[in-house]
Design an enzyme around this catalytic site. Structure first.
Site, PDB file in Angstrom:
ATOM      1  N   MET A  30       0.852  -1.191   0.000  1.00 49.19           N
ATOM      2  CA  MET A  30       0.000   0.000   0.000  1.00 49.19           C
ATOM      3  C   MET A  30       0.891   1.245   0.000  1.00 49.19           C
ATOM      4  O   MET A  30       0.451   2.337   0.349  1.00 49.19           O
ATOM      5  CB  MET A  30      -0.948  -0.017   1.206  1.00 49.19           C
ATOM      6  CG  MET A  30      -1.879  -1.234   1.167  1.00 49.19           C
ATOM      7  SD  MET A  30      -3.466  -0.989   1.962  1.00 49.19           S
ATOM      8  CE  MET A  30      -2.988  -0.733   3.635  1.00 49.19           C
ATOM      9  N   GLY A  31       2.157   1.060  -0.398  1.00 46.93           N
ATOM     10  CA  GLY A  31       3.058   2.202  -0.544  1.00 46.93           C
ATOM     11  C   GLY A  31       3.663   2.656   0.761  1.00 46.93           C
ATOM     12  O   GLY A  31       3.588   1.985   1.774  1.00 46.93           O
ATOM     13  N   LEU A  33       6.936   2.980   1.182  1.00 43.17           N
ATOM     14  CA  LEU A  33       7.808   1.806   1.261  1.00 43.17           C
ATOM     15  C   LEU A  33       8.892   1.966   2.323  1.00 43.17           C
ATOM     16  O   LEU A  33       9.442   3.053   2.505  1.00 43.17           O
ATOM     17  CB  LEU A  33       8.453   1.564  -0.111  1.00 43.17           C
ATOM     18  CG  LEU A  33       7.456   1.343  -1.252  1.00 43.17           C
ATOM     19  CD1 LEU A  33       8.193   1.173  -2.581  1.00 43.17           C
ATOM     20  CD2 LEU A  33       6.563   0.129  -0.997  1.00 43.17           C
ATOM     21  N   HIS A  37       9.302  -3.750   3.185  1.00 44.47           N
ATOM     22  CA  HIS A  37       8.939  -3.981   1.779  1.00 44.47           C
ATOM     23  C   HIS A  37      10.195  -4.313   0.962  1.00 44.47           C
ATOM     24  O   HIS A  37      10.176  -5.199   0.103  1.00 44.47           O
ATOM     25  CB  HIS A  37       8.323  -2.720   1.161  1.00 44.47           C
ATOM     26  CG  HIS A  37       7.021  -2.300   1.778  1.00 44.47           C
ATOM     27  ND1 HIS A  37       6.843  -1.077   2.376  1.00 44.47           N
ATOM     28  CD2 HIS A  37       5.830  -2.944   1.858  1.00 44.47           C
ATOM     29  CE1 HIS A  37       5.585  -0.982   2.799  1.00 44.47           C
ATOM     30  NE2 HIS A  37       4.958  -2.093   2.510  1.00 44.47           N
ATOM     31  N   GLY A 147       5.046 -10.090   4.130  1.00 43.84           N
ATOM     32  CA  GLY A 147       5.825  -9.979   5.366  1.00 43.84           C
ATOM     33  C   GLY A 147       5.165 -10.714   6.523  1.00 43.84           C
ATOM     34  O   GLY A 147       3.931 -10.778   6.619  1.00 43.84           O
ATOM     35  N   MET A 184       9.125  -2.520  11.265  1.00 43.73           N
ATOM     36  CA  MET A 184       8.869  -1.568  10.176  1.00 43.73           C
ATOM     37  C   MET A 184       7.404  -1.634   9.764  1.00 43.73           C
ATOM     38  O   MET A 184       6.844  -2.725   9.586  1.00 43.73           O
ATOM     39  CB  MET A 184       9.725  -1.917   8.956  1.00 43.73           C
ATOM     40  CG  MET A 184      11.198  -1.768   9.181  1.00 43.73           C
ATOM     41  SD  MET A 184      11.600  -0.027   9.330  1.00 43.73           S
ATOM     42  CE  MET A 184      13.321  -0.161   9.778  1.00 43.73           C
ATOM     43  N   SER A 185       6.802  -0.455   9.605  1.00 40.39           N
ATOM     44  CA  SER A 185       5.403  -0.371   9.187  1.00 40.39           C
ATOM     45  C   SER A 185       5.200   1.004   8.559  1.00 40.39           C
ATOM     46  O   SER A 185       5.775   1.989   9.029  1.00 40.39           O
ATOM     47  CB  SER A 185       4.502  -0.497  10.423  1.00 40.39           C
ATOM     48  OG  SER A 185       3.204  -0.027  10.133  1.00 40.39           O
TER      49      SER A 185
HETATM   50  O1  PAF Z   1      -0.124  -5.715   3.834  1.00 35.95           O
HETATM   51  C1  PAF Z   1      -0.540  -4.813   3.087  1.00 35.95           C
HETATM   52  O2  PAF Z   1       0.142  -3.818   2.811  1.00 35.95           O
HETATM   53  C2  PAF Z   1      -1.941  -4.942   2.493  1.00 35.95           C
HETATM   54  O3  PAF Z   1      -2.829  -5.538   3.383  1.00 35.95           O
HETATM   55  C3  PAF Z   1      -1.950  -5.658   1.126  1.00 35.95           C
HETATM   56  C4  PAF Z   1      -1.489  -7.107   1.247  1.00 35.95           C
HETATM   57  C5  PAF Z   1      -1.052  -4.928   0.144  1.00 35.95           C
HETATM   58  C6  PAF Z   1      -3.376  -5.673   0.561  1.00 35.95           C
HETATM   59  O4  PAF Z   1      -3.867  -4.397   0.370  1.00 35.95           O
END
Ligand code: PAF
Length: 282
Positions: A30-31, A33, A37, A147, A184-185
């Site tokens: 969902m960006g 990053l 990621h 992740g 990380m989030s």
């Molecule tokens: O983990 C995430 O960032 C989201 O839940 C995902 C897997 C991209 C789905 O929108």
């Protein structure tokens, strides 16, 4: 790196790539990053001939009272980060293409979503499985990487892929933490400096649980009490759940006799964070 926004163009690229005998690795995001990621993306690049990364903040996985509007968005810096990794494709679709008017089909994994985040976020997993299924149908990867910070999400996705006979391998990768242990989030971007400091209590609480088990503690109640105490020492924290459960079924345990998942969801100010650790006998 090629940027694709159209679903048809993305499908065309996947068909062509497969017809040339090349493997496709896929990372859904969902960006905003971060290193978590990047570890997925780097693994995909190392293991697959080509890598596609999607950025899409999926509205169907948020309930109306959740943080869809304030979810961090950093598409320009994300593009720059991705350029440096060797990613082949950034798939950045529009909401109206993925969810056109009259969209009415959702995918639900049942039992596993009745616990932990499924209890506190009733729409979450239905939205996640629906968008992940759509993104996998569109990008048609051989391997998709997720992740382990979202452990339950990973298990739910594995279940969907198994139950629906989907032709893709799901690979989970370990949590990436900063030097102080904070997982990380993307949501960490919404924390103030002092909140970030408080947020470290999640990993500290998991470590204290692990230490107790190493000392021989087997009672889940005692472990939960220790975790609660550690978290509540920090001001501005509000516990959503502390779970000590089976890592696949998510049923709560009373004694540690085998490997268990210790999973936490805690609000730090207005930001809800999750973290987890596998502990116990392996
Ligand atoms: O983990 C995430 O960032 C989201 O839940 C995902 C897997 C991209 C789905 O929108």
């Amino acid at each position: 790196m090629k940027i694709i926004t159209s679903i048809e163009e993305m499908k065309k690229w996947s068909r062509l790539t497969r017809s040339r005998g090349k493997t496709i690795g896929f990372v859904a995001t969902m960006g905003c990053l971060h290193e978590g990621h990047l570890s997925l993306i780097k693994t995909s690049i190392a293991k697959c001939d080509t890598t596609a990364v999607s950025i899409f903040v999926n509205p169907t996985q948020f309930s109306p009272n959740e943080d869809f509007d304030s979810y961090p968005k950093c598409i320009e810096s994300d593009k720059q980060i991705l350029q440096t990794t060797g990613t082949d494709i950034l798939f950045n679709p529009n909401q109206k293409d993925l969810y056109p008017e009259k969209f009415q089909t959702f995918v639900t994994v049942e039992d596993k979503t009745n616990y932990l985040c499924g209890t506190s976020r009733p729409r979450f997993f239905r939205g996640v499985t629906t968008i992940v299924l759509k993104l996998i149908n569109i990008t048609d990867p051989h391997i998709a990487y997720f992740g382990e910070k979202d452990w339950q999400q990973l298990e739910v996705i594995r279940t969907m892929v198994h139950d629906l006979n989907m032709d893709v391998s799901i690979v989970g990768k370990p949590i990436v933490r900063d030097k102080d242990g904070l997982a990380m989030s993307s949501r960490n971007c919404n924390l103030s400096k002092s909140e970030k400091n408080s947020a470290r209590v999640l990993s500290q609480a998991l470590e204290s649980a692990q230490a107790l088990v190493i000392q021989g503690e087997r009672s889940v109640e005692n472990i939960r009490t220790e975790i609660r105490k550690t978290i509540e020492q920090k001001q501005g924290t509000k516990i959503d759940y502390i779970s000590v459960c089976d890592p696949e079924s998510f049923t709560e345990q009373t004694e540690i006799n085998s490997k268990v998942l210790v999973a936490l969801a805690v609000r730090i100010g207005s930001t809800r964070l999750i973290d987890n650790r596998i502990i116990g006998k392996i």
